[in-house]
Design an enzyme around this catalytic site. Structure first.
Site, PDB file in Angstrom:
ATOM      1  N   GLY A 182     -57.616 -15.987 -20.751  1.00  0.00           N
ATOM      2  CA  GLY A 182     -58.726 -15.452 -19.970  1.00  0.00           C
ATOM      3  C   GLY A 182     -58.388 -15.070 -18.548  1.00  0.00           C
ATOM      4  O   GLY A 182     -59.285 -14.967 -17.700  1.00  0.00           O
ATOM      5  N   SER A 220      -9.877  -7.592 -24.867  1.00  0.00           N
ATOM      6  CA  SER A 220     -10.770  -7.456 -23.704  1.00  0.00           C
ATOM      7  C   SER A 220     -11.853  -6.421 -23.972  1.00  0.00           C
ATOM      8  O   SER A 220     -11.825  -5.323 -23.421  1.00  0.00           O
ATOM      9  CB  SER A 220      -9.976  -7.110 -22.441  1.00  0.00           C
ATOM     10  OG  SER A 220      -9.069  -6.062 -22.646  1.00  0.00           O
TER      11      SER A 220
END
Length: 635
Positions: A36, A542
């Site tokens: 609410g 990598s």
């Protein structure tokens, strides 16, 4: 409101002056989905007469068309402005609204309740004085309720309204209200010792206990929400703190004027005050405080000004002007609290951009010391941080910055983390303190430097970084090249991915987090080898561009040579000398690059080697020619 209307009609100047002199309260509404929050703000705007007639007509029409209250007004639509919010009935973005009463001005932030948008809630909380924590009386305290409570206190909010909403749906039961309040107090004991909590039973939709106390809850003797908001003390700690002003702009309109512009983050300043610029530490005196409306005799926190100094001080955007008698600290290593705000987990060892005030630097984040369990507030083990997780970690910067601990100064101790590749904001952080090692560790001077060692070897140091898929031929090419260099009398060393994992990196697995740390360690070893004057051949998959860029940044100018061993996946997989692809396809190996873990190919490598058309010997010869051309191999 009648007195206000009369004043507007009779003396608009007096009305505006009265309005200007009112204090300003910033507050947020937060809590779980559908508790609410938007309805409450809509009700506050409606009851405070801050809706124009055309807005009210539009609200009534929208309520009938897309509202959730039948033919009645849906107050949530006043702040749920995005189309997606109205369609889904949830708040997505932060909505800021201004309103005022006869006693005070307000800026309210309606923040999302959905876990996915926790980052937006944190944004709204970062400038608030009070938090209204909405709780659905039917559901009680939920995980998101706890998360928002923790974040608000983490960000320095110490006044909290426990708004137990939808009391009309539980027949205004005092027992329901008391049970929720008791549960929250048990939880709040671990949040902060100086937390001030005001529980209020209410119904935002029905207007119960919003602007005035209701007979529906005759058992409740506390204030209505509006009474609380109008009377809660507002104390700006920034005014009492030592002077701080981050420099946002060096104002140089002509040769005769040079000032430093920015918004004062804390304290007060007057002409004649002694100041210090950080991180340089240079001191001077304030000569003028310049604004668009003229010079000031004094400026305070929150004002945007331009300061001129008595001396020519070299200071630029991102520096901080502070009180000379009570300066901020300066460091490049910190313990921090981090709220992670990205779907992609934190990768310890990866470099992120860190923005604090007007300063942007590069930060390397270490693995978390621990995470925080939102439900219990207990510490828990954590190797990384996932979306909406909170943890404590350490980080290091590529340069020192001026700071105050966040608990002392929000502006000087709060920062955001930005992904270097996507520019997305991925984390919100708070500085706790500087690490002692930042001031205790210094570079040791060495008489025989890297240039001397390289000259002795008759070569220039270099790092040849071979990257590519498993099976692309990186190690084979590196080995062939080392033979050629050795035959020429050059001093080299190979750092191979498999070999390093037998020792230095034997504790690491193959998750993204471990891959980042794997490359970080090897990059630092490679840097040490360049200091020794060696030509270092690094053969690692990598897979991430960011880590390869990090490795490049560690090396001296032009010493990092990225070599993409560009082999298509199907070719690399067909070789499969180690049988790894077969195991990955069978699900026996997880996080295998090219199969279930990504490979980010270099965009602008110094060399690109095609092993489909080139033999390892031909590739080695091409690389050797590049080294000769660039002067790495002295005659």
């Amino acid at each position: 409101m009648r007195l206000t209307d009369d004043l507007i009609a009779s003396d608009i100047g007096a009305y505006l002056q009265k309005h200007e002199d009112k204090s300003l309260l910033r507050f947020i509404t937060c809590g779980s989905v559908d508790d609410g929050k938007s309805t409450l703000i809509g009700r506050l705007l409606y009851d405070s007469k801050m809706i124009f007639e055309d807005q009210l007509a539009s609200l009534e029409a929208d309520s009938k068309r897309v509202g959730t209250q039948g033919q009645n007004i849906d107050f949530a639509l006043l702040v749920d402005g995005l189309a997606a919010e109205r369609e889904q009935g949830i708040t997505i973005d932060v909505a800021y609204r201004f309103f005022a009463t006869d006693k005070r001005k307000f800026i309210v932030a309606d923040t999302p309740g959905h876990e996915q948008y926790t980052r937006n809630m944190a944004t709204g909380a970062s400038t608030a004085d009070v938090a209204i924590l909405m709780i659905d009386a039917r559901k009680g305290i939920l995980t998101q309720t706890r998360r928002h409570s923790f974040i608000t206190t983490l960000l320095g909010i110490r006044r909290l309204v426990l708004a137990v909403n939808k009391m009309d749906l539980v027949n205004y039961s005092q027992q329901v209200f008391d049970d929720i309040v008791e549960d929250f107090y048990d939880f709040a004991d671990e949040l902060a010792t100086d937390l001030e909590i005001q529980p209020i039973p209410m119904s935002a939709l029905a207007g119960i206990n919003i602007t005035e106390r209701s007979n529906e809850t005759d058992w409740y003797d506390g204030p209505s929400l509006m009474e609380y908001l109008e009377t809660v003390p507002i104390g700006d700690k920034r005014l009492e703190a030592p002077f701080r002003m981050p420099v946002q702009w060096v104002n140089r309109p002509n040769l005769d004027f040079r000032g430093f512009s920015g918004q004062i983050a804390a304290g007060t300043v007057k002409p004649g005050d002694r100041i210090k610029t950080l991180p340089s530490g240079r001191q001077s005196t304030i000569t003028r405080i310049v604004t668009a409306g003229g010079d000031l005799d004094e400026a305070v926190a929150g004002q945007s000004v331009t300061l001129t100094l008595a001396d020519e001080v070299d200071s630029s955007r991102g520096d901080v002007i502070v009180s000379a008698d009570n300066p901020a600290e300066v460091s490049d290593q910190f313990q921090v609290r981090v709220l992670w705000m990205s779907d992609t987990p934190l990768l310890p060892g990866r470099r992120y951009l860190l923005k604090i005030g007007a300063k942007t630097v590069t930060a390397t984040i270490n693995a978390p010391k621990y995470g925080i369990d939102i439900n219990t507030l207990n510490d828990m083990p954590a190797k990384t941080l996932e979306l909406n997780q909170i943890g404590v970690t350490t980080l290091s910067l590529d340069q020192a910055i001026a700071f105050d601990p966040y608990d002392d100064n929000r502006e000087m101790g709060g920062f955001i983390l930005i992904d270097r590749q996507t520019n997305d904001t991925v984390g919100l952080g708070l500085i706790d303190f500087a690490l002692r090692r930042a001031s205790n560790i210094h570079w040791q001077a060495i008489d025989i430097d890297r240039a001397t060692l390289a000259e002795q070897k008759g070569q220039k140091p270099a790092v040849l970084w071979f990257t590519g898929l498993s099976g692309s031929g990186k190690s084979t090419i590196a080995n062939a090249l080392q033979k050629r260099l050795f035959a020429l009398g050059k001093h080299t060393f190979i750092l191979d991915g498999d070999n390093v994992r037998h020792g230095l990196n034997r504790d690491l697995g193959f998750t993204d987090v471990d891959r980042v740390e794997n490359v970080r360690r090897v990059a630092n070893v490679a840097r040490l080898m360049t200091d020794a004057g060696l030509i270092t051949l690094v053969s690692f998959i990598s897979p991430f561009r960011d880590e390869r860029q990090m490795a490049r940044g560690l090396m001296a100018d032009n010493e990092f040579i990225e070599i993409h061993v560009d082999t298509p996946l199907e070719v690399a997989e067909s070789r499969d000398v180690k049988g790894l692809y077969k195991k990955a396809r069978a699900g026996e190996i997880k996080h295998f690059t090219g199969i279930d873990s990504p490979y980010e190919a270099p965009q602008n490598p110094e060399l690109r080697i095609n092993t489909v058309s080139q033999s390892p010997e031909d590739a080695a010869e091409e690389i050797l020619g590049y080294l000769r051309q660039k002067g790495f191999l002295a005659d």
